[in-house]
Design a protein around this motif. Structure first.
Motif, PDB file in Angstrom:
ATOM      1  N   GLU A 290      -2.684  -8.123 -10.520  1.00 49.66           N
ATOM      2  CA  GLU A 290      -3.048  -7.012 -11.543  1.00 49.66           C
ATOM      3  C   GLU A 290      -4.565  -6.959 -11.484  1.00 49.66           C
ATOM      4  O   GLU A 290      -5.128  -5.782 -11.831  1.00 49.66           O
ATOM      5  CB  GLU A 290      -2.557  -7.249 -12.777  1.00 49.66           C
ATOM      6  CG  GLU A 290      -3.193  -8.398 -13.549  1.00 49.66           C
ATOM      7  CD  GLU A 290      -2.515  -9.512 -13.391  1.00 49.66           C
ATOM      8  OE1 GLU A 290      -2.580 -10.513 -14.105  1.00 49.66           O
ATOM      9  OE2 GLU A 290      -1.475  -9.675 -12.384  1.00 49.66           O
TER      10      GLU A 290
ATOM     11  N   GLU B 259      -7.417  -3.867  -7.042  1.00 46.71           N
ATOM     12  CA  GLU B 259      -7.093  -2.374  -7.081  1.00 46.71           C
ATOM     13  C   GLU B 259      -7.233  -1.982  -5.642  1.00 46.71           C
ATOM     14  O   GLU B 259      -8.462  -2.190  -5.191  1.00 46.71           O
ATOM     15  CB  GLU B 259      -7.893  -1.616  -7.951  1.00 46.71           C
ATOM     16  CG  GLU B 259      -7.438  -0.272  -7.770  1.00 46.71           C
ATOM     17  CD  GLU B 259      -8.006   0.797  -9.265  1.00 46.71           C
ATOM     18  OE1 GLU B 259      -7.164   0.886  -9.993  1.00 46.71           O
ATOM     19  OE2 GLU B 259      -9.170   0.966  -9.303  1.00 46.71           O
TER      20      GLU B 259
ATOM     21  N   LEU C 106       2.880   1.908  -0.942  1.00 43.24           N
ATOM     22  CA  LEU C 106       2.435   2.061  -2.033  1.00 43.24           C
ATOM     23  C   LEU C 106       3.536   1.406  -2.963  1.00 43.24           C
ATOM     24  O   LEU C 106       3.034   0.829  -4.161  1.00 43.24           O
ATOM     25  CB  LEU C 106       1.960   3.285  -2.684  1.00 43.24           C
ATOM     26  CG  LEU C 106       0.947   4.097  -1.578  1.00 43.24           C
ATOM     27  CD1 LEU C 106       0.341   5.205  -2.425  1.00 43.24           C
ATOM     28  CD2 LEU C 106      -0.417   2.861  -1.536  1.00 43.24           C
ATOM     29  N   THR C 107       4.742   1.759  -3.011  1.00 42.62           N
ATOM     30  CA  THR C 107       5.659   1.284  -3.924  1.00 42.62           C
ATOM     31  C   THR C 107       5.821  -0.267  -3.605  1.00 42.62           C
ATOM     32  O   THR C 107       5.864  -1.141  -4.689  1.00 42.62           O
ATOM     33  CB  THR C 107       7.137   2.087  -3.577  1.00 42.62           C
ATOM     34  OG1 THR C 107       6.865   3.182  -3.779  1.00 42.62           O
ATOM     35  CG2 THR C 107       8.187   1.378  -4.380  1.00 42.62           C
TER      36      THR C 107
ATOM     37  N   CYS D  79       2.897  -1.743  -5.557  1.00 40.60           N
ATOM     38  CA  CYS D  79       2.924  -1.474  -6.717  1.00 40.60           C
ATOM     39  C   CYS D  79       3.858  -2.751  -7.463  1.00 40.60           C
ATOM     40  O   CYS D  79       3.676  -3.429  -8.514  1.00 40.60           O
ATOM     41  CB  CYS D  79       3.461  -0.444  -7.192  1.00 40.60           C
ATOM     42  SG  CYS D  79       3.706   0.083  -8.942  1.00 40.60           S
ATOM     43  N   SER D  80       4.919  -2.985  -6.715  1.00 40.95           N
ATOM     44  CA  SER D  80       5.875  -4.141  -7.195  1.00 40.95           C
ATOM     45  C   SER D  80       5.376  -5.307  -6.928  1.00 40.95           C
ATOM     46  O   SER D  80       5.899  -6.187  -7.776  1.00 40.95           O
ATOM     47  CB  SER D  80       7.048  -4.086  -6.075  1.00 40.95           C
ATOM     48  OG  SER D  80       6.846  -4.371  -4.608  1.00 40.95           O
TER      49      SER D  80
ATOM     50  N   THR E 270      -2.830  -2.696  -8.512  1.00 42.81           N
ATOM     51  CA  THR E 270      -3.131  -1.274  -9.124  1.00 42.81           C
ATOM     52  C   THR E 270      -3.432  -0.533  -7.903  1.00 42.81           C
ATOM     53  O   THR E 270      -4.184  -0.971  -6.915  1.00 42.81           O
ATOM     54  CB  THR E 270      -4.067  -1.238 -10.320  1.00 42.81           C
ATOM     55  OG1 THR E 270      -5.120  -1.790  -9.927  1.00 42.81           O
ATOM     56  CG2 THR E 270      -3.510  -2.020 -11.380  1.00 42.81           C
ATOM     57  N   LEU E 271      -3.178   0.801  -8.001  1.00 41.95           N
ATOM     58  CA  LEU E 271      -3.377   1.739  -6.833  1.00 41.95           C
ATOM     59  C   LEU E 271      -4.258   2.995  -7.261  1.00 41.95           C
ATOM     60  O   LEU E 271      -4.338   3.423  -8.387  1.00 41.95           O
ATOM     61  CB  LEU E 271      -2.225   2.198  -6.379  1.00 41.95           C
ATOM     62  CG  LEU E 271      -1.410   1.101  -5.555  1.00 41.95           C
ATOM     63  CD1 LEU E 271       0.089   1.754  -5.526  1.00 41.95           C
ATOM     64  CD2 LEU E 271      -2.059   0.464  -4.840  1.00 41.95           C
TER      65      LEU E 271
ATOM     66  N   PRO F  87       3.084   5.801  -6.877  1.00 42.99           N
ATOM     67  CA  PRO F  87       3.109   5.084  -7.768  1.00 42.99           C
ATOM     68  C   PRO F  87       1.423   4.654  -8.187  1.00 42.99           C
ATOM     69  O   PRO F  87       1.287   3.479  -8.012  1.00 42.99           O
ATOM     70  CB  PRO F  87       3.828   3.792  -7.395  1.00 42.99           C
ATOM     71  CG  PRO F  87       3.762   3.666  -6.069  1.00 42.99           C
ATOM     72  CD  PRO F  87       3.551   5.174  -5.413  1.00 42.99           C
ATOM     73  N   LEU F  88       0.711   5.542  -8.653  1.00 42.58           N
ATOM     74  CA  LEU F  88      -0.992   5.417  -8.761  1.00 42.58           C
ATOM     75  C   LEU F  88      -1.171   5.199 -10.128  1.00 42.58           C
ATOM     76  O   LEU F  88      -0.365   5.353 -11.019  1.00 42.58           O
ATOM     77  CB  LEU F  88      -1.479   6.919  -8.478  1.00 42.58           C
ATOM     78  CG  LEU F  88      -1.092   7.225  -6.821  1.00 42.58           C
ATOM     79  CD1 LEU F  88      -1.792   8.652  -6.719  1.00 42.58           C
ATOM     80  CD2 LEU F  88      -1.802   6.441  -5.960  1.00 42.58           C
ATOM     81  N   ASP F  89      -2.258   4.517 -10.360  1.00 43.08           N
ATOM     82  CA  ASP F  89      -2.680   3.921 -11.706  1.00 43.08           C
ATOM     83  C   ASP F  89      -3.943   4.985 -12.129  1.00 43.08           C
ATOM     84  O   ASP F  89      -4.366   5.227 -12.943  1.00 43.08           O
ATOM     85  CB  ASP F  89      -3.320   2.593 -11.682  1.00 43.08           C
ATOM     86  CG  ASP F  89      -1.893   1.796 -11.452  1.00 43.08           C
ATOM     87  OD1 ASP F  89      -1.393   1.645 -12.265  1.00 43.08           O
ATOM     88  OD2 ASP F  89      -1.771   1.099 -10.297  1.00 43.08           O
TER      89      ASP F  89
END
Length: 697
Positions: free
Chosen positions: A561, A564, A583-584, A587-588, A592-593, A612-614
């Protein structure tokens, strides 16, 4: 030689009942001869008889029975044991009936024996054994030769010393359209196309001097059509006189071979998709045209065309749609050109057009404009309506180069300049482009050395909350302090790294270095912060990219986490479907993206909501004039609203003034990054700066 024992074994001697002089006569015969008495026992034999039956001296004794003699030969291995009792009894049975008989026996060593059983006057009989192996082979070879002559797929002509045909096989008739009888009496040279008398004369001379000739000629068939054949002629000499008596001609139809070779030449010189000449054919064309242009002092133009955003069509709609699009583009370009012009597809979505005999460079510009106009119309493929545009680079012979490779390289440089100028346009090669091209090559050379010498380093620019100015993370920024040239700006070397693929190696080094650095800071007492690392489109397309990221995190011990991954907007839109999958997976893993430089590319909101962006990062170009330019302000504030509607946080890059900071904070921007709060810092300075504000609890 035919031998009749009835002639040589009469009269019989009254005292012994044996023929007079039989032993002497039998031993002198070339065949193997064995004489048996009326009670079927051996009384006289020749050495050849023993040899052919492969018997030894001790096996042969007067008085041995005929059947026992053959049984002994079988035991000795002369014949197969399978030849059994019926074989042994055959001559006995014939003799007892007083009949002539003969049979062929195959010896164990594959020699064939012919055995004649001949009854004699007064009883008894003679066995005459002859080795007929060679005779049978000759007969078999003769039959085989005849079969070959009659059934050979190629023409065979047997001629006299003047090449008049004596015999012609059926294949010759099929090849020429004449019946074999019609060919007899004709000369072979009368069948050959007389278009080149000199060649015919050379053939005759070579045959007379060397006794053989082979090559490719054209025959005229009965209807007058030309047939390409491979021909071989060999003389058959009189062994005593040493003079040619006959000739044998072998003729093979090579029409299909020539067609296949022509097809192969076409395939190797043409693009299989569009049918246009390929790169190899282009090189051959330039090698032919350039010397002629040099000799005449005539200018010539070379246009290199690259389709804009073609990869997006392939990635979103599939290669089948992309291929049909390329075929239509090839057709449109070809229709615009003169017969003397030349167009080739040299790979992917790149085409090259050669315009010989132009008067002015403006002639090339006119053709480029026609191509741009022709490709402006939409292209229908299946149920899709597609649009593309060309970026065209133009080089002119001889001003921009006199060699084909040079002209191509300069046209390529001009084409990239056209892309940089907004696409859907053309650019001529200039001296400035040459300078930039050489500079790029020099940067590439130095960059390769920099990687080997570990010259690259990372600086870290902190990111802060917009309201309280509290550090939230750092962005790892690549720097290149060259030992001679000093700091080389990233915008000079990163595009080169992208083009050459060096970005793969460099990007992995950046990720490893940044993760290990943050882990060291955490161990030294820094509160947990994000480490943002930029990733290029080429890295993202690597098959094992996610596995590589997982390996770096595991090796460094950095919590996922706190990493990024920043990806540019244009990168994620190169292949949206594939990018969503990558990206998925990231993310899993807990990473962070963020989308970097948002607003400078072209992204579909339909796709954007699927990523799945942040974070969204507002590009510095919109922040720079936010105080004065209402359009930039509207874009920046609109981006903030859009991001929040998608539950994303916003980071503004390039914040350098207090006024910029206030405007962004007042409009809900979550985080800021820029010189106003901190410049990029080396690792030691960054740790000191961050630790003073964010010590671990």
């Amino acid at each position: 030689m035919t031998f009749n024992p009835l002639d040589i074994l009469s009269p019989l001697a009254p005292e012994t009942g044996r023929p007079l002089g039989a032993k002497a006569i039998v031993s002198g015969l070339p065949q193997g001869v064995g004489i048996f008495t009326a009670d079927l026992r051996l009384c006289e034999w020749s050495q050849e008889f023993a040899t052919l039956l492969q018997l030894q001296a001790e096996d042969l004794q007067a008085g041995i029975g005929c059947a026992d003699l053959f049984r002994l030969a079988i035991r000795r291995g002369a014949f197969s044991p399978d030849d059994s009792e019926s074989f042994c009894q055959y001559p006995v049975n014939q003799a007892m009936r007083g009949q002539f008989g003969h049979c062929d026996l195959l010896r164990a060593d594959n020699h064939t024996l012919n055995i004649h059983s001949i009854p004699m006057v007064g009883g008894g009989f003679a066995l005459i054994c002859t080795d007929i192996t060679e005779r049978r082979a000759n007969a078999r070879n003769g039959q085989l030769s005849l079969k070959m002559f009659l059934h050979a797929p190629d023409g065979i002509l047997f001629t006299d010393h003047d090449h008049h045909i004596i015999e012609a096989n059926p294949a010759s008739a099929q090849l020429t359209g004449y019946e074999p009888a019609e060919l007899v009496g004709r000369t072979v040279f009368g069948l050959i196309d007389p278009a080149s008398p000199e060649m015919l004369a050379n053939m005759r001379e070579h045959l007379a001097e060397h006794g053989r000739w082979d090559g490719e000629i054209e025959l005229l068939d009965k209807s007058g059509d030309k047939i390409p054949v491979s021909a071989k002629a060999t003389c058959v000499e009189d062994q005593q006189a040493g003079q040619p008596v006959n000739y044998i001609w072998l003729l093979a139809d090579i029409s299909e071979r020539q067609w296949a070779e022509a097809q192969m030449r076409h395939i190797t010189r043409h693009d299989t998709l569009t049918g246009l000449p390929n790169r190899a054919a282009l090189a051959a064309c330039l090698a032919e045209l350039l010397p002629k242009a040099q000799e005449r002092g005539q200018p010539m133009a070379l246009l290199l065309l690259d389709l804009d955003r073609f990869k997006m069509v392939n990635d979103t709609l599939g290669h089948q749609v992309g291929d049909q699009m390329l075929c239509e583009i090839a057709t449109r370009i070809s229709r615009l050109l003169r017969e003397t012009d030349y167009v080739a597809r040299i790979g992917g979505d790149e085409f090259v057009i050669i315009l010989p005999d132009i008067t002015l460079p403006a002639d090339a510009a006119a053709v480029a404009n026609k191509i741009i106009a022709a490709l402006a119309a939409s292209i229908r493929v299946e149920h899709h309506e597609l649009h593309t545009s060309p970026s065209i680079g133009i080089s002119i012979f001889p001003g921009d180069g006199v060699a084909g490779d040079t002209l191509l390289m300069h046209a390529d440089a001009a084409m990239y300049h056209a892309k940089a100028s907004g696409r859907n346009t053309f650019q001529f090669f200039t001296a400035e482009m040459n300078r930039l091209t050489n500079e790029r090559l020099e940067i590439e050379r130095k960059l390769r050395h920099a990687i080997m010498r570990n010259e690259l380093t990372l600086y870290y620019q902190p990111q802060f909350t917009a309201d309280a100015g509290q550090p939230t993370g750092v962005e790892a920024l690549l720097r290149w302090p060259h030992p001679v040239d000093g700091q080389i700006p990233p915008d000079r070397f990163i595009p080169v790294a992208e083009e050459t693929g060096l970005i793969i190696e460099i990007g992995e080094w950046v990720l490893v270095t940044a993760c290990h650095q943050m882990k060291r800071w955490l161990n030294a007492g820094l509160a947990p912060l994000r480490m943002a690392v930029n990733v290029s489109a080429r890295q993202l397309r690597q098959r094992h990219f996610c596995e590589m990221v997982a390996g770096v995190l595991a090796d460094s011990g950095l919590p996922p986490e706190l990493l990024e991954i920043e990806i540019t907007e244009s990168s994620i839109m190169e292949n949206p479907q594939e990018t969503i999958g990558v990206l998925t997976r990231l993310c899993s893993m807990g990473v962070t993206l963020a989308i970097d430089d948002f607003g400078t590319g072209y992204s579909s909101l339909a796709y954007l909501k699927l990523f799945p962006l942040d974070h969204l990062k507002i590009d510095r170009s919109f922040v720079a004039d936010i105080e004065h330019d209402l359009n930039d302000r509207a874009i920046a504030f609109g981006t903030i609203a859009l991001a929040h509607s998608l539950n994303l946080k916003v980071i503004a890059e390039g914040v350098e003034t207090e006024e910029q900071h206030k405007l962004l904070r007042a409009n809900g921007c979550d985080e800021i990054q820029g010189y106003f709060l901190s410049r990029p810092l080396n690792s030691a300075a960054a740790f000191a700066f961050l630790h003073a504000r964010c010590p671990a609890p």
